[in-house]
Design a protein around this motif. Structure first.
Motif, PDB file in Angstrom:
ATOM      1  N   THR A   1      -9.401  -0.441  88.233  1.00 29.33           N
ATOM      2  CA  THR A   1      -8.298  -0.049  89.101  1.00 29.33           C
ATOM      3  C   THR A   1      -7.411   0.937  88.349  1.00 29.33           C
ATOM      4  O   THR A   1      -7.569   1.134  87.135  1.00 29.33           O
ATOM      5  N   GLN A   2      -6.453   1.549  89.032  1.00 27.10           N
ATOM      6  CA  GLN A   2      -5.536   2.487  88.387  1.00 27.10           C
ATOM      7  C   GLN A   2      -4.723   1.818  87.290  1.00 27.10           C
ATOM      8  O   GLN A   2      -4.333   2.460  86.324  1.00 27.10           O
ATOM      9  N   SER A   3      -4.513   0.504  87.429  1.00 29.40           N
ATOM     10  CA  SER A   3      -3.749  -0.216  86.403  1.00 29.40           C
ATOM     11  C   SER A   3      -4.634  -0.693  85.251  1.00 29.40           C
ATOM     12  O   SER A   3      -4.140  -1.326  84.328  1.00 29.40           O
ATOM     13  N   GLY A   4      -5.953  -0.413  85.323  1.00 30.25           N
ATOM     14  CA  GLY A   4      -6.847  -0.752  84.221  1.00 30.25           C
ATOM     15  C   GLY A   4      -7.559  -2.083  84.358  1.00 30.25           C
ATOM     16  O   GLY A   4      -8.239  -2.518  83.430  1.00 30.25           O
ATOM     17  N   THR A   5      -7.446  -2.755  85.479  1.00 29.70           N
ATOM     18  CA  THR A   5      -8.116  -4.031  85.699  1.00 29.70           C
ATOM     19  C   THR A   5      -9.563  -3.795  86.105  1.00 29.70           C
ATOM     20  O   THR A   5      -9.844  -3.000  87.000  1.00 29.70           O
TER      21      THR A   5
ATOM     22  N   THR B   1     -16.180  -9.429  91.523  1.00 36.83           N
ATOM     23  CA  THR B   1     -15.689 -10.087  90.313  1.00 36.83           C
ATOM     24  C   THR B   1     -14.516  -9.285  89.758  1.00 36.83           C
ATOM     25  O   THR B   1     -14.413  -8.084  89.977  1.00 36.83           O
ATOM     26  N   TRP B   2     -13.659  -9.957  89.007  1.00 40.27           N
ATOM     27  CA  TRP B   2     -12.470  -9.314  88.451  1.00 40.27           C
ATOM     28  C   TRP B   2     -12.347  -9.607  86.965  1.00 40.27           C
ATOM     29  O   TRP B   2     -12.828 -10.626  86.478  1.00 40.27           O
ATOM     30  N   GLY B   3     -11.666  -8.736  86.251  1.00 42.09           N
ATOM     31  CA  GLY B   3     -11.303  -8.954  84.853  1.00 42.09           C
ATOM     32  C   GLY B   3     -12.495  -9.081  83.924  1.00 42.09           C
ATOM     33  O   GLY B   3     -13.492  -8.377  84.046  1.00 42.09           O
ATOM     34  N   LYS B   4     -12.372 -10.013  82.990  1.00 46.26           N
ATOM     35  CA  LYS B   4     -13.411 -10.218  81.980  1.00 46.26           C
ATOM     36  C   LYS B   4     -14.725 -10.660  82.626  1.00 46.26           C
ATOM     37  O   LYS B   4     -15.805 -10.307  82.150  1.00 46.26           O
ATOM     38  N   THR B   5     -14.663 -11.404  83.718  1.00 44.35           N
ATOM     39  CA  THR B   5     -15.869 -11.818  84.423  1.00 44.35           C
ATOM     40  C   THR B   5     -16.633 -10.591  84.903  1.00 44.35           C
ATOM     41  O   THR B   5     -17.854 -10.515  84.764  1.00 44.35           O
ATOM     42  N   ALA B   6     -15.930  -9.611  85.449  1.00 37.98           N
ATOM     43  CA  ALA B   6     -16.569  -8.376  85.915  1.00 37.98           C
ATOM     44  C   ALA B   6     -17.239  -7.642  84.753  1.00 37.98           C
ATOM     45  O   ALA B   6     -18.377  -7.165  84.875  1.00 37.98           O
ATOM     46  N   GLU B   7     -16.556  -7.554  83.625  1.00 39.62           N
ATOM     47  CA  GLU B   7     -17.119  -6.854  82.457  1.00 39.62           C
ATOM     48  C   GLU B   7     -18.344  -7.582  81.915  1.00 39.62           C
ATOM     49  O   GLU B   7     -19.352  -6.956  81.575  1.00 39.62           O
ATOM     50  N   ASN B   8     -18.293  -8.914  81.848  1.00 35.60           N
ATOM     51  CA  ASN B   8     -19.436  -9.682  81.363  1.00 35.60           C
ATOM     52  C   ASN B   8     -20.629  -9.577  82.306  1.00 35.60           C
ATOM     53  O   ASN B   8     -21.771  -9.471  81.858  1.00 35.60           O
TER      54      ASN B   8
END
Length: 158
Positions: A20-24, A53-60
């Motif tokens: 997102t624009q805020s870096g999430t 998915t959001w946050g660290k879950t999305a990255e993983n």
């Protein structure tokens, strides 16, 4: 009130990761989930369910999940609508994941573990208190061999 969805299926493509624009981090993928019963022709049918998915879950998920991998998703159903380019109102149903479990080891991880066991090296043990999203995302996850073969025996730990 209750809004909870638990799914086990295979990814139809690699997850897509955006920010997102805020870096999430926000990720998305589609899970193919087999239906419990076959159709009139005796064929297994599947539903294709969009997952967010959001946050660290999305990255993983983006790092460790790939097309064809088996995963479990625990989340909530979300219905949203938007206006498309033609000006028509479109409704979308998707599952917003609260947790995602990787139910299979990647082939690379599996081969590395075999190599370590043959070479006499011990596999790196997970640190106490770590969860499935630590350095080893497979440390405390279920694997395909752990799943019950009979639906009557199914007791999901999530």
């Amino acid at each position: 009130m209750l809004n909870r969805v638990v799914l086990i299926g295979r990814l139809t493509a690699d997850p897509i990761l955006r920010y997102t624009q805020s870096g999430t981090a926000v990720g998305s993928f589609t899970l193919a989930v087999n239906r419990m019963h076959t159709n009139q022709n005796g064929e297994q049918e599947a539903d294709f369910i969009n997952i967010v998915t959001w946050g660290k879950t999305a990255e993983n998920c983006a790092q460790y999940l790939h097309k064809g991998r088996l995963a479990a998703v625990d989340g909530r159903l979300q219905i949203r609508s938007y206006e498309n380019r033609e000006g028509q109102r479109v409704r979308v149903a998707e599952v917003v994941a609260q947790s995602v479990r990787f139910l299979e080891r990647s082939q690379q991880n599996h081969e590395q573990q075999k190599s370590n066991s043959r070479g006499g090296q011990a596999a790196k043990a997970p640190q106490a208190g770590s969860d499935s999203y630590g350095d080893d995302p497979f440390a405390d996850d279920l694997f395909a061999d752990d799943l019950p073969t009979d639906a009557a025996d199914a007791a999901f730990p999530f």
